[in-house]
Write an enzyme that holds these catalytic residues in place. Structure first.
Site, mmCIF file in Angstrom:
data_model
loop_
_atom_site.group_PDB
_atom_site.id
_atom_site.type_symbol
_atom_site.label_atom_id
_atom_site.label_comp_id
_atom_site.label_asym_id
_atom_site.label_seq_id
_atom_site.Cartn_x
_atom_site.Cartn_y
_atom_site.Cartn_z
ATOM 1 N N ASP A 280 0.801 -1.225 0.000
ATOM 2 C CA ASP A 280 0.000 0.000 0.000
ATOM 3 C C ASP A 280 0.837 1.280 0.000
ATOM 4 O OD1 ASP A 280 -1.967 -1.864 0.317
ATOM 5 O OD2 ASP A 280 -2.926 -0.877 2.041
ATOM 6 N N HIS A 422 3.607 -2.383 3.164
ATOM 7 C CA HIS A 422 3.706 -1.042 2.568
ATOM 8 C C HIS A 422 5.024 -0.934 1.809
ATOM 9 C CE1 HIS A 422 0.768 -0.691 5.799
ATOM 10 N NE2 HIS A 422 0.234 0.287 5.091
HETATM 11 NI NI NI Z 1 -2.710 3.066 3.413
#
Ligand code: NI
Length: 473
Positions: A280, A422
């Site tokens: 992400d 991430h």
């Molecule tokens: Ni996010």
């Protein structure tokens, strides 16, 4: 006196030869003529026999049909094979014209002159819900020993679907799976419009703000696709076809080829242990690019939930994600808590990100992940894309330690897990090689989100893993 005139003798001999030659020629010609005559007579008899056999064949085929008040047309000539077709009086002129055209075309394709074609319309009930209307074309070859036409091949072409109950053409509502389908079909329409247009960027705004379809829409339910009307002034064409296989699972399953359904079942029941790695908040030009390099070397597919503002800032990184075969998905434009936004602001976050992704990669995202995973039923409705959460949280943003991150992931993964990471932290990227080798040792395969969900993800649904799915009320 004995005279000897060799010239006269020679003359006599030449005359005799000429007369003989003449007689032989006459004989030859008459024999040839007789043969021609006989052959013509034979041809005539054979043609009549075949014509009779053909007429009988048509009668027999007609008797086998449940349709009433059938009209039939036979034709063919000396040069052409006989062909015929029959149909009910209720058929429209357009259908009859098409049947005739197909029958003629089939007759013209026949190679031998001793063949015949018979066509008609047959109906087949499917699960007492719909009727398949087929053009049936049967090719017969003449068998001289039996003095009969023998079936050589037959072809069925589905040309119309009708409701079993009403006998009317199928409606849009009957063709769709349920109410939820309207949103999915609208998304497919958006994709199809962009794909069909020469310069899709020029219609992107109109496409992304297209209101959702309703069941009142004028939609033609074709055998293999929905035909939708579009605004020619905006999009450049009046109609567009959406294939049922592209609309799956938003389409009535009876409209799909049973083979397609079987393949789909196989995909779903595939016993391979699969997981989806998701990253992400990117993309950027450093850590994202480093991650892409690792994934490429390891030949692993992942899914990137990107922010619209990051795509706009680093278009090359976004393009690289798609070029390397990964899935790109929508994670909002500026990472707000969507539960605190107005409906209009939510839709705008989604739209602006779709736009940024399409402009840089030519792809319209299929799924959405909410920032912080924060959703309400209303947020999910406004977003209008399948809502993807996770089952395994790497907590990489907090741990910032490759060893700790990989240990946490390896301890929690199950078959079908969605793993949240991430790609904006270097420590997360450093954890990836250990995660890949650790999961491979346990027999896992890495797939994208849509593959993990067998491409059956739908709007108004939340996904935590391949099997943990919630539909909103
Ligand atoms: Ni996010």
């Amino acid at each position: 006196m004995h005279t000897h005139n060799p010239a006269k003798k020679r003359y006599n001999r030449t005359a005799k030869q000429l007369i003989l030659l003449f007689l032989f020629t006459c004989l030859g010609l008459s024999l040839f003529g007789t043969r021609l005559f006989l052959r013509a007579t034979n041809d005539h008899i054979l043609r009549n026999t075949r014509q009779q056999a053909f007429d009988q064949l048509v009668q027999k085929e007609k008797k086998n049909q449940p349709l009433t008040s059938l009209k039939s047309i036979h034709t063919g000539s000396k040069k052409m094979n006989p062909y015929g077709f029959f149909y009910s009086e209720e058929e429209s002129d357009a259908v009859v014209a098409q049947l005739e055209k197909q029958t003629q075309a089939a007759a013209q394709q026949l190679e031998t002159i001793s063949s015949a074609v018979i066509s008609y319309i047959s109906e087949e009930a499917i699960a007492e819900t719909l009727i398949h209307r087929n053009f049936v074309t049967k090719e017969y070859h003449w068998a001289p020993e039996q003095a009969a036409f023998v079936l050589a091949q037959e072809a069925y072409e589905l040309f119309e679907l009708r409701s079993y109950e009403t006998r009317e053409p199928l409606t849009f509502k009957e063709a769709a799976k349920d109410e939820t389908s309207l949103r999915s079909i609208t998304r497919c329409l958006q994709e199809a419009l962009l794909e069909a247009h020469d310069s899709p960027e020029t219609i992107l705004e109109e496409v992304l703000t297209l209101p959702d379809l309703t069941f009142e829409e004028e939609v033609v339910v074709l055998p293999h696709a929905l035909k939708l009307r579009t605004d020619p002034l905006v999009f450049g064409f009046e109609t567009i076809d959406l294939a049922y296989t592209d609309l799956f699972p938003a389409i009535n399953p009876l409209l799909l080829d049973p083979e397609f359904i079987e393949e789909q079942e196989k995909k779903k029941n595939d016993a391979t242990k699969k997981v989806a790695l998701t990253f992400d908040d990117g993309p950027n030009t450093q850590s994202t690019m480093r991650l892409l390099h690792i994934l490429e070397q390891e030949q692993v597919e992942a899914t990137f939930f990107v922010l619209g503002q990051m795509v706009t800032a680093h278009p090359a990184a976004a393009a690289a994600i798609v070029e390397q075969g990964h899935e790109i998905a929508n994670h909002s434009y500026s990472h707000p808590d969507l539960t605190r936004l107005s409906n209009e602001a939510i839709r705008n976050e989604v739209k602006k990100t779709d736009e940024a992704i399409f402009r840089t990669t030519g792809v319209l995202p299929q799924t959405f992940r909410a920032p912080y995973g924060a959703v309400t039923q209303d947020v999910i409705k406004q977003v209008g894309l399948p809502m993807i959460h996770w089952e395994v949280d790497s907590l990489d943003w907090q741990l910032r330690d490759p060893q700790a991150i990989s240990s946490k992931v390896l301890a929690e993964v199950r078959p079908g897990s969605i793993i949240l990471m991430h790609d904006i932290h270097e420590s997360s990227i450093d954890a990836v090689p250990a995660i890949l080798s650790g999961l491979r040792e346990k027999g896992y395969e890495f797939v994208t989100i849509t593959t993990l969900l067998s491409e059956e993800q739908q709007p108004y649904h939340q996904y935590f893993s391949a099997t943990s799915i919630q539909k909103i009320e």
